[in-house]
Design a protein around this motif. Structure first.
Motif, PDB file in Angstrom:
ATOM      1  N   ASP A   1      73.232  35.108  15.091  1.00  0.00           N
ATOM      2  CA  ASP A   1      71.987  35.939  14.235  1.00  0.00           C
ATOM      3  C   ASP A   1      72.499  36.702  13.110  1.00  0.00           C
ATOM      4  O   ASP A   1      73.600  37.147  13.050  1.00  0.00           O
ATOM      5  CB  ASP A   1      71.314  36.571  15.230  1.00  0.00           C
TER       6      ASP A   1
ATOM      7  N   GLY B   1      71.088  33.620   2.753  1.00  0.00           N
ATOM      8  CA  GLY B   1      70.041  32.861   3.287  1.00  0.00           C
ATOM      9  C   GLY B   1      70.027  31.482   2.564  1.00  0.00           C
ATOM     10  O   GLY B   1      69.438  30.658   2.643  1.00  0.00           O
TER      11      GLY B   1
ATOM     12  N   THR C   1      65.091  26.083  10.070  1.00  0.00           N
ATOM     13  CA  THR C   1      64.662  27.352   9.764  1.00  0.00           C
ATOM     14  C   THR C   1      63.233  27.118   8.877  1.00  0.00           C
ATOM     15  O   THR C   1      63.049  25.936   8.335  1.00  0.00           O
ATOM     16  CB  THR C   1      65.590  28.133   8.748  1.00  0.00           C
TER      17      THR C   1
ATOM     18  N   ALA D   1      63.063  28.252   5.927  1.00  0.00           N
ATOM     19  CA  ALA D   1      63.337  27.788   4.592  1.00  0.00           C
ATOM     20  C   ALA D   1      63.545  26.190   4.549  1.00  0.00           C
ATOM     21  O   ALA D   1      63.239  25.536   3.470  1.00  0.00           O
ATOM     22  CB  ALA D   1      64.740  28.364   4.052  1.00  0.00           C
TER      23      ALA D   1
ATOM     24  N   GLU E   1      72.078  27.686   6.332  1.00  0.00           N
ATOM     25  CA  GLU E   1      71.517  28.049   7.349  1.00  0.00           C
ATOM     26  C   GLU E   1      72.542  28.696   8.239  1.00  0.00           C
ATOM     27  O   GLU E   1      73.735  28.212   8.390  1.00  0.00           O
ATOM     28  CB  GLU E   1      70.694  27.148   7.893  1.00  0.00           C
TER      29      GLU E   1
ATOM     30  N   THR F   1      67.401  35.968  10.647  1.00  0.00           N
ATOM     31  CA  THR F   1      68.201  34.646  10.495  1.00  0.00           C
ATOM     32  C   THR F   1      67.596  33.565  10.075  1.00  0.00           C
ATOM     33  O   THR F   1      67.832  32.866   9.257  1.00  0.00           O
ATOM     34  CB  THR F   1      68.528  34.203  11.903  1.00  0.00           C
ATOM     35  N   GLU F   2      66.185  33.370  10.374  1.00  0.00           N
ATOM     36  CA  GLU F   2      65.454  32.473  10.011  1.00  0.00           C
ATOM     37  C   GLU F   2      64.326  32.631   8.649  1.00  0.00           C
ATOM     38  O   GLU F   2      63.469  32.052   8.328  1.00  0.00           O
ATOM     39  CB  GLU F   2      64.551  32.024  10.913  1.00  0.00           C
ATOM     40  N   LEU F   3      64.647  33.897   8.240  1.00  0.00           N
ATOM     41  CA  LEU F   3      63.673  34.189   6.733  1.00  0.00           C
ATOM     42  C   LEU F   3      64.383  33.771   5.423  1.00  0.00           C
ATOM     43  O   LEU F   3      65.660  33.213   5.598  1.00  0.00           O
ATOM     44  CB  LEU F   3      63.844  35.634   6.637  1.00  0.00           C
ATOM     45  N   THR F   4      63.505  33.438   4.652  1.00  0.00           N
ATOM     46  CA  THR F   4      64.200  32.741   3.432  1.00  0.00           C
ATOM     47  C   THR F   4      64.927  33.904   2.551  1.00  0.00           C
ATOM     48  O   THR F   4      64.645  35.132   2.815  1.00  0.00           O
ATOM     49  CB  THR F   4      63.003  32.284   2.551  1.00  0.00           C
ATOM     50  N   PRO F   5      65.796  33.637   1.546  1.00  0.00           N
ATOM     51  CA  PRO F   5      66.195  34.438   0.877  1.00  0.00           C
ATOM     52  C   PRO F   5      65.245  35.575   0.110  1.00  0.00           C
ATOM     53  O   PRO F   5      65.440  36.638   0.278  1.00  0.00           O
ATOM     54  CB  PRO F   5      66.751  33.666  -0.411  1.00  0.00           C
TER      55      PRO F   5
END
Lengths: 315, 402, 272
Positions: B60, B52, A25, A27, B55, B69-73
């Motif tokens: 999703d 977040g 990801t 992050a 992972e 899904t792939e975003l940071t907090p």
């Protein structure tokens, strides 16, 4: 997205079968990038100041090098030169004797002190502070202090030794008295460090294990030999490895204590590359020998005795 | 204003263990959704996946219908209250609450205004210049909540926020959180292992076990209509009594006696072995209950009667063979165990331990479960509505194994 | 009485062995020359004089040495803490490939024989015109202080509650912001401990200073002292006073921070 209902899986049944799509990801990528960025200053200076120079030393050791130029390729000439040198051989012998004797004494005394401190007797805090004092001193200063006490005109130890009729000659004159003195200073100075590491190890041994052994009828000595020592083995190995390598590259103690009359491998290298620059090439060869022998010692400890490496505490 | 949706979300650890398995869950806008289950059931991991902080390995997460899904907090715009509160010990209360806004580059006056406003809501105005170390447990808890609401995020996540408070304070804070959530109307996911919290706070409750969603329903549905043995055993205190039984021609044979099944229910289940679940409150002292229509009478020797003031609990045991414990443990988790049957009696009951007593049992309260799968069997009241994934839930012919 | 001796006995012996030499040298530094050469020596001083300390402090090289030591040890401590903390945090907490490899590389340095690199470093520093500068010694000291600093800091960072970092991430902090604004302030005691140990290491360092500095005005005390001993070769009182002066800051550090020093030295060592 599909709307097909899935049946619950049998417990643990699909662990192996499931597709292993590990996502990287954003992050995670950011974390990795930051990690490497944060590490880079330390790694860069370490590589530049420690690892590359070692390679350069090795390179130089195969050349007819001086301080100002690299010179031509000479193969192993510098090594054979060093090995043929009487001074080098004496330095090697001195270093071996110094390392073996001082580390053995430090281990024995350190173990005794650690076990002593661990058995909650009175004055523990005082002892802890007191043993840190010699540890914190610069080697140079310890050497100077002991030299003053061993001095033949005003030295208290010399006075006592002469009064007791052990020897008449000045202690700081001959090779063997000098060696004994150097070992004593080293023992005085670094036993505390050994004791602290061993004490930390001792404190991880659960008291009830020892009490169980006592219930089984083991004497104090048997408890120490059959329970404490085996459990302390990792701590002992780490401490002894650390001290052995430190003693192996002893430099300042010999340099100051003996007024350059006693050579170690390190002082030999220093003489060669820094003081008498005619021996620069031989000095680099000796430096490589010190380096390689250190690696061999470490490997013998780690592989041979099964000491775990220090960083093995991955979660 | 936000909805949160997990789609088939899975979390695996490096060693291969699956913490959350294909979890699908939709939290409606403004809803307070509870994730509940015993420790290790994956509820906190699920929450951290929404946050977040963990992972999502497969599947999703959608917020407001958008895949995040792939975003940071940070990009998800979610606030979280931690079990340990996780207050920054070196910052004052005001700094703790304003930290997120400061990082986001909000102007100083604006931060001060919003911190003060949140402090007013939570009664923290006098404490803004203290450090966390100088606060009581309850005050720290409020600061942790304050830190979340100051940001006015799309979603609140709460990870066992009350578990570090003493019992009295916990009840009080529980009410306050419910009130606050209703007032702010912010979509909230709340993790707890405490079923009382789950049942009193949640608009809907998701019960999890071993990383798998067991049932998702409103508290009322959940209590009445368990999807399976695990949910049945997990909810209620004391838990449901589980007894081996056998259905034959509309009758349920139990070690404590025979019970007629309601018409139709017996046919729906079909003949064969079952596990019967009976809640303690479906028993009563026959002397107190009198003649209830449809109630069945049983005679038994009571081992022990405990008085709790408003109610009494009678413990007794059934003759004959019990359930296979290994299997029960697998199906029902911690609710299983070698234990006696517990009946809740009215305070007026005069029964005492050691006596032979006559109890009534209301057949309507009996729930039947498949002894192989632990799934709820139709009949014996209600359908398995809301069951998350029960195959053939809500009726249909059951496989019968001898 | 005997019981009391048994409980105090071991402590007493250890303390005496550790401290007596220092006390004796302290005495040597305080008695006049006449008494110093008396035979048999006095146990307690007859006379007390500060004349030897005057000798020491009147020596400009010695005074400058103390200043130089402070500069070198101070700068080394600062650099080692910054580099060490930056490196220790990812090693303690972040996920990335090659962590074990890097950790091993840094720790291996603790076992590194210093003489193996002085020749090429001497050549390099000469080319960079860094010979005889503080910078040369500070850079090398920093590198060799790093294993200890990284080791201690990693152990301390690992002990911090993970929730705080998670909270910071939820608050929108980047990894660096989390490190700077949350981790470092909280880990201050650990950073301080690493600082004390680094300072002691750098204050005591001799080989590199002796190799790369040849101008008396740049020498730290560790290099000044042997030289002082040669120069004042029969002024034993002066030598004793010099030894005492150099160790005073260290003894103070030990007395005040002994608990931290012990915890730092043994940090994580028990896990091995």
């Amino acid at each position: 997205m599909t709307s097909v209902a899935t049946r619950p899986d049998a417990p643990g049944g699909d662990v192996a079968a499931a597709p292993r799509r590990r996502r990287m990801t954003r992050a995670r990528r950011e974390e990795r990038r930051t990690a490497l960025a944060m590490l880079s200053p330390a790694v860069a200076v370490i590589v530049a100041v420690a690892f590359l120079p070692v390679l350069y030393t090795i390179y130089l050791s195969f050349h007819d090098a001086t301080v100002t130029r690299t010179g031509g390729w000479v193969g192993f000439d510098n090594y054979s030169g060093a090995l043929r040198d009487e001074v080098f051989r004496t330095a090697l012998a001195n270093t071996v004797i110094f390392t073996v004797v001082s580390v053995a004494l430090e281990l024995a005394l350190g173990l005794a002190i650690a076990v002593g401190i661990n058995r909650a007797f009175r004055g523990r805090g005082l002892v802890r502070t007191a043993v840190l004092v010699p540890w914190a001193f610069p080697v140079v200063v310890s050497a100077l202090m002991w030299r003053l006490m061993l001095q033949d005109q005003v030295g208290i130890i010399t006075y006592v030794v002469q009064e007791l009729g052990i020897t008449d000659s000045p202690i700081l004159g001959d090779r063997w008295p000098l060696m004994i003195a150097a070992i004593l200073v080293d023992v005085w100075k670094t036993t505390p460090f050994m004791a602290l590491l061993l004490l930390a190890g001792l404190q991880t041994i659960p008291r009830d294990v020892l009490e169980a052994a006592e219930m089984d009828g083991a004497t104090a000595w048997q408890r120490f030999r059959d329970v404490t020592l085996p459990l302390l083995r990792p701590a002992i190995l780490v401490a002894v490895l650390f001290r052995t390598l430190e003693a192996w590259s002893v430099y300042d103690l010999f340099w100051v204590m003996t007024d350059r009359r006693l050579d170690s491998l390190s002082t030999y290298v220093y003489e060669g590359v820094r003081v008498s620059q005619l021996q620069f090439a031989t000095g680099t060869a000796a430096a490589v020998l010190v380096f390689i022998s250190s690696i061999v010692i470490a490997l013998v400890f780690i592989k041979g005795f099964g000491a775990k490496t220090l960083q093995e505490d991955e979660r | 204003m936000a909805t949160v949706e997990l789609r088939e979300a899975t979390k695996r650890y490096r060693d291969g263990t699956v913490a959350v398995r294909r979890l699908s869950l939709e939290v409606r806008d403004g809803e307070l959704m509870i994730l509940v289950g015993p420790s290790g059931c994956g509820k906190t991991t699920a929450l951290r996946m929404i946050a977040g902080l963990e992972e999502i390995d497969e599947g999703d997460l959608l917020i407001d219908g958008e895949v995040v899904t792939e975003l940071t907090p940070k990009q998800r715009d979610i606030a979280m209250v931690f079990q340990s509160y996780a207050l920054y010990p070196h910052m004052r209360v005001a700094e703790n609450m304003g930290f997120a806004l400061k990082l986001a580059g909000v102007a100083r006056e604006e931060i001060d205004r919003r911190v003060l406003e949140a402090a007013r809501v939570l009664d923290l105005e006098g404490l803004l210049h203290r450090k966390p170390g100088e606060l009581s447990g309850g005050q720290r808890q409020r600061v942790a909540i304050g830190r979340a609401i100051v940001r006015d995020p799309r979603v609140f996540l709460m990870d066992e926020p009350l578990s570090n408070l003493d019992a009295k304070l916990r009840v009080q804070m529980r009410a306050e959180i419910a009130q606050l959530q209703r007032r702010l109307g912010t979509t909230t996911v709340y993790v707890t292992h405490d079923q009382t919290e789950a049942m009193t706070l949640g608009h809907r409750v998701a019960v999890m076990r071993d990383g798998v969603l067991q049932q998702l329903a409103t508290p009322a549905e959940l209590y009445e209509q368990h999807a399976n043995l695990f949910v049945a055993g997990f909810l209620g205190s004391p838990g449901m009594n589980l007894l081996p039984g056998r259905v034959e021609r509309g009758h349920l044979h139990l070690p404590i006696g025979d019970v007629p099944l309601p018409p139709g229910a017996g046919a729906a289940v079909g003949d064969g072995p079952v596990i019967a679940g009976i809640r303690p409150e479906h028993f009563e002292d026959a002397a107190v209950a009198g003649d209830r229509p449809g109630a069945v009478r049983i005679r038994t020797r009571l081992d022990l009667v405990e008085s709790l003031g408003r109610e009494r609990f009678a413990h007794f045991h059934a003759e004959g063979e019990g359930l296979d414990h290994d299997r029960l443990a697998r199906l029902a988790g911690e609710a299983a165990g070698p234990r006696t049957i517990v009946a809740r009696l009215d305070a007026a009951s005069r029964l005492r331990g050691g006596e032979v007593a006559e109890l009534t049992l209301s057949p309507g309260g009996i729930r039947l479960f498949d002894p192989e799968t632990g799934e709820r069997l139709a009949g014996g009241g209600g359908s398995g509505a809301g069951a998350a994934h029960a195959p053939d839930a809500g009726g249909g012919p059951m496989r019968l194994t001898a | 009485m005997r019981a009391r001796l048994a409980t105090w006995g071991p402590a007493l012996v250890i303390v005496l062995v550790a401290v007596l030499p220092v006390v004796w040298v302290l005495k040597m530094s305080l008695i006049p020359r006449r008494e110093l050469f008396r035979s048999p020596p006095t146990v307690l001083p007859d006379d007390i004089t500060l004349q030897h300390y005057r000798t020491v402090f009147d020596d400009p090289a010695f005074r400058q040495g103390l200043v130089n030591s402070l500069i070198i040890a101070g700068a080394t401590t600062l650099l080692a803490l910054v580099f060490g903390a930056l490196a220790a945090y990812p090693l303690a907490r972040l996920r990335f490939g090659g962590r074990t490899f890097i950790m091993t590389g840094i720790l291996a340095l603790a076992f590194f024989p210093s003489v193996a690199i002085i020749a090429p470093l001497f050549v390099e520093f000469r080319n960079l015109q860094l010979l005889n500068s503080y910078a040369a010694v500070i850079i090398v000291d920093t590198v060799f202080a790093l294993p200890l600093a990284v080791w201690i800091l990693t152990a301390f960072f690992r002990q911090l509650p993970r929730d705080l970092e998670d909270a910071a991430r939820m608050d929108g902090a980047t990894t660096l912001q989390t490190f700077r604004r949350v981790i470092v302030p909280i880990a201050a005691p650990g950073v301080f401990t690493a600082g004390i140990l680094t300072f002691i290491f750098a204050w005591n360092e001799f080989l590199f200073a002796n190799t790369f500095l040849f101008d008396e005005s740049r020498w730290p005390v560790t290099v000044v002292i042997p030289n002082f001993a040669t120069q004042y070769s029969i002024d034993y009182g002066g030598q004793a006073a010099a030894a005492i002066v150099v160790t005073v800051p260290l003894v103070l550090l030990v007395l005040v921070f002994q608990r931290r020093i012990v915890s730092g030295l043994t940090a994580g060592a028990v896990k091995g």
